[in-house]
Design an enzyme around this catalytic site. Sequence first.
Site: not given
Length: 433
Positions: A50, A59, A85, A99, A195, A244
Site C-alpha cells: 500500500d 494502535d 490509506h 479501550n 486470489v 479496500s
Amino acid sequence: MALTVIGLLAVPTAARADTVRNGQWYLDYLHVPQAQHVSSGAGVTVAVIDTGVDANHPDLSGHVLPGRSFGAAAGSPARQDTNGHGTAMAGIIAAQGGNAQHALGVAPGVEILPARVAADDGADLDYNAVADAVRWAVDRHVTVINISLSSNSSTPRLVSAIHYAEIHDVLVVGSAGNTDMGITSVGAPGRLKGVLNVTGVNQEGDFWTGSAQGKYATLAAPAVKIVGPSPASNSGYAQGTGTSDAAAIVSGVAALVRAKFPRMDSANVINRIIRTATDRGPKGWDQRYGFGIVNPVAALTADVPTVDKNPLGGIVADPLASSAPTPGESAASAEKSGTSNGLLIVSLTIGAVAVIALLVIVLVVATRRGKRSTRSDTAPTGPSTASMSVPAGGDSGGEARSAPWTEPSSSGGPGAPHGGPSLGAPPPPDEHR
C-alpha cells in the site's frame, strides 16, 4: 473509500463516532470479539502492500516490522505513511484496541510487514512495483498478503508474482474495486485465479452499490463507514468507504484462521472461509456476494472437509516462465518434472553411445566376415560361416529394436504449451465444485 484514478482509496474523512470503538460497527456485525476468543492471529505475519504504514501510531506500535519501498516510492520509509490509506488497512487488520478510544483490529495478534508502492496521493503507483513487493513479501515468509488496490488491467509481471505467492502457499487477498473509478467488474489482482477477492456490503448486510461485481466475485465483507487509524487525520482516526476496507477485514479473518490452523495450506484456508460464509442474495454463489458474507466464527469453528487444490480455480499460470507448472501443479511436482527431464537427457546420451558402439561392432564383424569368405574358398567342406552372420538389424529376430529410452511426447509435459495465462478466476465457482 472512493478509489482514485490509479485504484488506491482516497484519504478517509475523520471519524465522528462518540468513541472509536463505537464507530467500528462491523466488528459486532461479524461477531469478531467472539472469534478473537478462538484466535487472535498470533504468530502470523500479514504483508500490507500500500502507501506505507505509520509504525508510530499508538494502535499499531510494536506490531509493524521493518519494511521496504518499491517503484517510485523507493527511498521513502515504508514505516511512514503520508497518505493514510496503508495505515488504515493495517489498522483494520491488526490495531491493538485497549479501550473505547482506540481502534481494534480483526486480528490484533498479527505482525504487519509494510511494502510501500506509492507515496502521498498514490499518483505514482506502478503495478510492476506491486509485483516486486509481492515477491519480496513471499521471500520474507508472510502467510497472508493484503492488496487493497484494484485495476481494470494487469501486467505479466504482476500475474507472475501472484503465481509465485500461490506456489509458496501464501494467501493473497484483493479488493474487488469501486465503481466510481470505473471498475464495474472485479478488478485485478483480485480477479486472478486463486486470489480471494472481496466485494462490499453495508451495515444491513445489503450489497453496497459502489462495489464492483461480476463472475469473479468470491466473498463479501463490510465496506461502508469503516473506522481505522490514520496519520492523515488530526484525530488519528478516519472513516472510509470502499472495497479496500472489505479486503482488509478478510485479510484479518484469514490471519485468524492461519493462526488457529498453522499446518493448514492456503487452499484449505480459502476453502474454509468461503464455505462458511453467510449466504446472501440469490441462494448459493452469485455475482454480488460471491459465496456470501465472511463469517469469522464459523471459519474458525465449523467442520469443513479438506480440498486438494485452491477452490478458486487452482494456481494462476506464470506468463513469464518458459516451463511453468500447469495450473494446480505444485512446486514440488514442477521440480520433479525438471528432474525427469534431466534423467531423460542422460538416458538419451547413454543410448546414443550404445548405438554408436553397436555400429562399430557390426562393422568389425562384417569386415572379419569378408576376410573369412575369401579364405573359405580353400576351407574344408562344412557349414558356411556366412550363414551364421548377424542380421543387419543387430537382432536375431531380424526386426529393428525399439529405442532403450522413453520417447518424449509430442504434446504435454514440461515446456509444452499450456495456452495463455489465465487472467481471471473461473466462471461462477459453484459450477466447478
